[in-house]
Enzyme design. Structure first.
Site, PDB file in Angstrom:
ATOM      1  N   HIS A   1      -2.553   6.546 -13.920  1.00  0.00           N
ATOM      2  CA  HIS A   1      -2.398   7.742 -13.101  1.00  0.00           C
ATOM      3  C   HIS A   1      -2.369   9.021 -13.928  1.00  0.00           C
ATOM      4  O   HIS A   1      -2.677  10.106 -13.403  1.00  0.00           O
ATOM      5  CB  HIS A   1      -1.182   7.618 -12.189  1.00  0.00           C
ATOM      6  CG  HIS A   1      -1.534   7.014 -10.867  1.00  0.00           C
ATOM      7  ND1 HIS A   1      -2.062   7.759  -9.842  1.00  0.00           N
ATOM      8  CD2 HIS A   1      -1.504   5.729 -10.433  1.00  0.00           C
ATOM      9  CE1 HIS A   1      -2.329   6.973  -8.813  1.00  0.00           C
ATOM     10  NE2 HIS A   1      -2.002   5.728  -9.141  1.00  0.00           N
TER      11      HIS A   1
ATOM     12  N   HIS B   1       1.761  11.986  -6.802  1.00  0.00           N
ATOM     13  CA  HIS B   1       1.613  11.172  -8.009  1.00  0.00           C
ATOM     14  C   HIS B   1       1.864  11.997  -9.273  1.00  0.00           C
ATOM     15  O   HIS B   1       2.425  11.487 -10.253  1.00  0.00           O
ATOM     16  CB  HIS B   1       0.230  10.524  -8.039  1.00  0.00           C
ATOM     17  CG  HIS B   1       0.074   9.397  -7.056  1.00  0.00           C
ATOM     18  ND1 HIS B   1      -0.299   9.590  -5.741  1.00  0.00           N
ATOM     19  CD2 HIS B   1       0.270   8.052  -7.190  1.00  0.00           C
ATOM     20  CE1 HIS B   1      -0.342   8.423  -5.114  1.00  0.00           C
ATOM     21  NE2 HIS B   1       0.013   7.480  -5.965  1.00  0.00           N
TER      22      HIS B   1
ATOM     23  N   HIS C   1      -7.438   0.474 -10.054  1.00  0.00           N
ATOM     24  CA  HIS C   1      -6.324  -0.455  -9.817  1.00  0.00           C
ATOM     25  C   HIS C   1      -6.821  -1.902  -9.813  1.00  0.00           C
ATOM     26  O   HIS C   1      -6.190  -2.794 -10.394  1.00  0.00           O
ATOM     27  CB  HIS C   1      -5.655  -0.141  -8.476  1.00  0.00           C
ATOM     28  CG  HIS C   1      -4.543   0.852  -8.565  1.00  0.00           C
ATOM     29  ND1 HIS C   1      -3.234   0.493  -8.779  1.00  0.00           N
ATOM     30  CD2 HIS C   1      -4.546   2.207  -8.466  1.00  0.00           C
ATOM     31  CE1 HIS C   1      -2.465   1.564  -8.810  1.00  0.00           C
ATOM     32  NE2 HIS C   1      -3.238   2.630  -8.615  1.00  0.00           N
TER      33      HIS C   1
ATOM     34  N   HIS D   1     -10.088   5.826  -7.963  1.00  0.00           N
ATOM     35  CA  HIS D   1      -8.676   5.458  -8.036  1.00  0.00           C
ATOM     36  C   HIS D   1      -8.445   4.005  -7.639  1.00  0.00           C
ATOM     37  O   HIS D   1      -7.788   3.246  -8.357  1.00  0.00           O
ATOM     38  CB  HIS D   1      -7.847   6.386  -7.144  1.00  0.00           C
ATOM     39  CG  HIS D   1      -6.476   5.867  -6.868  1.00  0.00           C
ATOM     40  ND1 HIS D   1      -6.117   5.297  -5.658  1.00  0.00           N
ATOM     41  CD2 HIS D   1      -5.368   5.795  -7.649  1.00  0.00           C
ATOM     42  CE1 HIS D   1      -4.856   4.917  -5.707  1.00  0.00           C
ATOM     43  NE2 HIS D   1      -4.370   5.208  -6.893  1.00  0.00           N
TER      44      HIS D   1
ATOM     45  N   HIS E   1       6.779   4.105  -2.998  1.00  0.00           N
ATOM     46  CA  HIS E   1       5.327   4.066  -3.227  1.00  0.00           C
ATOM     47  C   HIS E   1       4.637   3.238  -2.137  1.00  0.00           C
ATOM     48  O   HIS E   1       3.575   3.620  -1.623  1.00  0.00           O
ATOM     49  CB  HIS E   1       5.031   3.485  -4.615  1.00  0.00           C
ATOM     50  CG  HIS E   1       3.612   3.642  -5.044  1.00  0.00           C
ATOM     51  ND1 HIS E   1       2.839   2.581  -5.439  1.00  0.00           N
ATOM     52  CD2 HIS E   1       2.820   4.734  -5.135  1.00  0.00           C
ATOM     53  CE1 HIS E   1       1.634   3.015  -5.763  1.00  0.00           C
ATOM     54  NE2 HIS E   1       1.593   4.315  -5.591  1.00  0.00           N
TER      55      HIS E   1
ATOM     56  N   HIS F   1       2.016   5.032   0.814  1.00  0.00           N
ATOM     57  CA  HIS F   1       0.650   4.586   1.094  1.00  0.00           C
ATOM     58  C   HIS F   1       0.524   3.984   2.491  1.00  0.00           C
ATOM     59  O   HIS F   1      -0.591   3.856   3.005  1.00  0.00           O
ATOM     60  CB  HIS F   1       0.190   3.593   0.026  1.00  0.00           C
ATOM     61  CG  HIS F   1      -0.228   4.259  -1.255  1.00  0.00           C
ATOM     62  ND1 HIS F   1      -1.464   4.839  -1.417  1.00  0.00           N
ATOM     63  CD2 HIS F   1       0.435   4.448  -2.427  1.00  0.00           C
ATOM     64  CE1 HIS F   1      -1.563   5.354  -2.624  1.00  0.00           C
ATOM     65  NE2 HIS F   1      -0.414   5.140  -3.256  1.00  0.00           N
TER      66      HIS F   1
ATOM     67  N   GLU G   1      -9.354   9.550  -4.470  1.00  0.00           N
ATOM     68  CA  GLU G   1      -8.488   8.432  -4.046  1.00  0.00           C
ATOM     69  C   GLU G   1      -9.227   7.137  -3.720  1.00  0.00           C
ATOM     70  O   GLU G   1      -8.761   6.090  -4.210  1.00  0.00           O
ATOM     71  CB  GLU G   1      -7.600   8.843  -2.870  1.00  0.00           C
ATOM     72  CG  GLU G   1      -6.565   7.753  -2.614  1.00  0.00           C
ATOM     73  CD  GLU G   1      -5.648   8.073  -1.430  1.00  0.00           C
ATOM     74  OE1 GLU G   1      -4.679   7.324  -1.266  1.00  0.00           O
ATOM     75  OE2 GLU G   1      -5.911   9.007  -0.695  1.00  0.00           O
TER      76      GLU G   1
END
Length: 673
Positions: free
Chosen positions: A386, A211, A350, A346, A185, A189, A330
């Protein structure tokens, strides 16, 4: 002089060390002025220096992304490894350690003249992000009491992991805390960053697909241990039942990540330590509503008020709707059609979740693990968040027209039989436990004169082989090359009932995708599980790369193993755990025409093509013209060959599709690698 690979490893070692803490060998720079006569970094890197050392660095935070771009741009100006090293030593000690490693790794991956260099595992660079502070303390103690004749110091972590079985969610702690999943992960990214000016082909669609596939695999393991599939975090106004206590440290001084108590409530963001304006939870809801409106209206609105239609039935260079939506959700402000209107859903989700325990910074607590790509997947709420994000994409996907018989079929090919073979058994796969050693002393200073290792327990399986028999017609219409697509899904739901197409649709995990040259008549394909198009077959350690033969000549035959750039799902997690009594799964194999699937690539585009299903190909187009997840990304057609389509097995009426029942058995025993 050290090889370029050795110089890169020296730059990455012990990121928490101060500039005065040099390695044992001297660092020699060439005499001369800086290229271009640019000003020295302390006056120039204002954003990069604004993030304190020893604190959280988060690419989900806009100000941190801008800081990362500034430092990445500065490193990208280096014309050689030697100049890069000079710039690295100038800024070490001035910038946040995780920002430093992110920017340095980004440059090594992106610069063509450094493409032959390899990154070591992030586990060895930041072991404190993968093992609890108690294990780090144990390693320190073992290092202190080691004897002179002891060559290495080894400390084990697992398989109990970081909590007790009083909480049902702990049953999948082995999955959430797996070092390979979390490093994947982080690396994904890094390859597909936000707001760093990186324009990758189908980036938004791949954000959705990678995802979604992680969720499918997580749900398969949840079913393996008797848990229900993950539920989306759809209501922001009720508490989150499951807390999370990471027990990890952020820096070398022992600062810990923030923890979330059970039944915590998401609150408006009022912290002032990250340069973010006050942010209300209602803004997330508003962004979500605007995106859902766009889906059902069939278009996005750009900054100038122009409408861009959302549909997957397009021809290049027009972008598919799912690609546009991925960019919007995103969300990369340089790619999103209208980031001011559709927001930063997104990323800010987080951030808000990671601040749930201290939303106004009243207690001066660090953010939680949801703020870092290397640690977020340890937290159960990551999957609920997610699932919420994926639900947006699925809302769009189910209103796309079903695939037609012509799009699904390849009448010149018949899949005669499908099987998997492992350990002398047919259609029986075995999982268990394995361990992997990492040299923690590469990242942390234990004041020891010998390697200090951490031995991590992880799920694993015996390797297996796909045995696929294809009958190819002798007619002139026979495609010279075909694509073989392999998926796997659990056969039964939580109630032990076989699933309908729509219920099972989101559980199909891609296992492999490859091309094959057909000859007329019977073709027998044997494909190893270790060749999967989604997996990272090897995660290199510092020692692996130090012992790499001929490191500055990547084309040398002895370097074949190392011609891989690091992105990909961990090979040891290719299979779900299964059950001790055996768990039924279904294997789905589909053959399509490569002439319809192929993508014209620019000349010379071949580097970093392993794990292409999840990671694409660096500096090239995504190597499959079909929508990602085909044929399970859409709802099925109501009728196929004059009969209803209710289950995935109904697609086997087409000659180019076959399915096979298999069993995965978890032995709870050691599997040697």
């Amino acid at each position: 002089m050290d090889s370029e690979q050795k110089q890169v490893l020296d730059m990455l070692q012990r990121p928490f060390r101060l500039p005065t803490q040099r390695e044992s060998h001297p660092i020699v720079f060439e005499v001369g002025t800086r290229v271009g006569g640019s000003e020295p970094p302390p006056q120039r890197l204002t954003l990069a220096r604004s993030i304190p050392r020893g604190t959280v660095f988060s690419i989900f935070v806009k100000s941190h992304r801008l800081a990362a771009k500034e430092l990445c741009d500065y490193f990208m100006e280096a014309s050689s490894v030697q100049e890069l090293r000079q710039r690295v030593e100038e800024v070490r000690g001035l910038v946040n350690e995780k920002l430093f490693i992110f920017a340095l790794s980004f440059v090594i991956i992106r610069k063509p003249e450094m493409r032959h260099l390899r990154l070591p595992s992030i586990v060895e660079i930041f072991p404190c992000m993968f093992v609890p502070v108690t294990t780090v303390s144990e390693m320190e103690q073992e290092a202190r009491k080691s004897t002179p004749d002891q060559e290495i110091v080894v400390t084990e972590y697992g398989p109990e992991f970081s909590s007790t079985h009083l909480k049902p969610e702990h049953r999948v702690a082995y999955w959430r805390e797996d070092y390979g999943i979390n490093s994947h992960h982080w690396h994904w990214h890094l390859v597909y960053p936000v707001d760093l000016g990186v324009m990758r082909d189908r980036k938004g669609e791949l954000f959705f697909y990678m995802h979604q596939q992680m969720l499918a695999r997580y749900d398969m393991d949840r079913l393996s241990v008797g848990l229900n599939r993950v539920q989306k975090l759809s209501n922001w106004r009720i508490p989150i039942p499951d807390g999370y206590f990471p027990k990890l440290t952020i820096n070398n001084a022992g600062q810990t990540w923030g923890s979330r108590q059970d039944n915590s409530l998401v609150q408006d963001y009022r912290r002032e330590d990250f340069g973010l304006l006050p942010f209300d939870v209602s803004e997330l809801e508003q962004w979500h509503s605007r995106i859902m409106d766009a889906i059902h209206q069939g278009y996005l609105v750009d900054h100038d008020g122009n409408q861009t239609r959302l549909t997957d039935n397009v021809k290049p260079p027009e972008k598919r709707g799912i690609d546009l939506l991925g960019d919007t959700v995103e969300a990369d402000s340089s790619i999103s059609l209208n980031s001011l209107f559709y927001g930063d859903l997104h990323n800010m989700g987080h951030v808000v979740i990671s601040a749930i325990h201290d939303p106004d910074y009243a207690h001066r607590e660090n953010l939680g693990v949801m703020s870092d790509t290397a640690t977020a997947m340890r937290d159960p709420v990551f999957y609920r968040w997610h699932k919420y994000i994926d639900d947006i994409f699925q809302e769009y996907k189910v209103i796309q027209p079903p695939y037609t018989t012509e799009e699904l079929s390849l009448s010149s090919v018949e899949v005669v039989s499908v099987a998997v073979e492992s350990q002398g058994q047919k259609n029986q796969l075995i999982t268990g436990w394995s361990t992997r050693d990492f040299e923690a002393s590469r990242g942390l200073d234990f004041n020891a004169d010998k390697p200090v290792m951490v031995r991590l327990t992880h799920l694993n399986h015996h390797p297996f082989v796909y045995s696929i028999k294809l009958q190819a017609a002798n007619s002139g219409s026979l495609p010279k090359e075909v694509t073989v697509r392999i998926f796997m899904a659990p056969k039964l739901n939580e109630r032990g009932v076989e699933m309908s197409f729509m219920e099972q649709r989101l559980l199909w995990a891609e296992m492999d995708r490859f091309t094959h040259d057909l000859k007329p008549g019977l073709n027998h394909i044997l494909r190893s599980s270790t060749s999967s198009s989604i997996t990272n077959s090897n995660e290199f350690t510092f020692r692996d790369l130090e012992e790499r033969p001929n490191p500055d000549n990547p084309g040398a035959p002895e370097n074949t193993l190392f011609n891989f750039c690091g992105c990909g799902w961990p090979q040891h997690m290719l299979l779900p755990r299964g059950k001790q009594e055996g768990m039924p799964f279904e294997l789905f194999v589909m053959v399509t025409d490569w002439n319809q699937d192929k993508v014209a690539q620019p000349d010379g585009a071949c580097s970093c093509s392993a794990a292409a299903s999840f990671c694409g190909i660096l500096d090239a187009l995504y190597p499959d013209a079909r929508p990602m997840g085909f044929p399970f990304d859409r709802r099925p057609m109501p009728m196929l060959l004059n009969r209803p389509v209710g289950r995935a097995s109904d697609l086997t009426r087409l000659s180019n599709i076959a399915m096979q029942d298999i069993t995965i058995t978890f032995t709870n025993a050691q599997i040697t690698q």
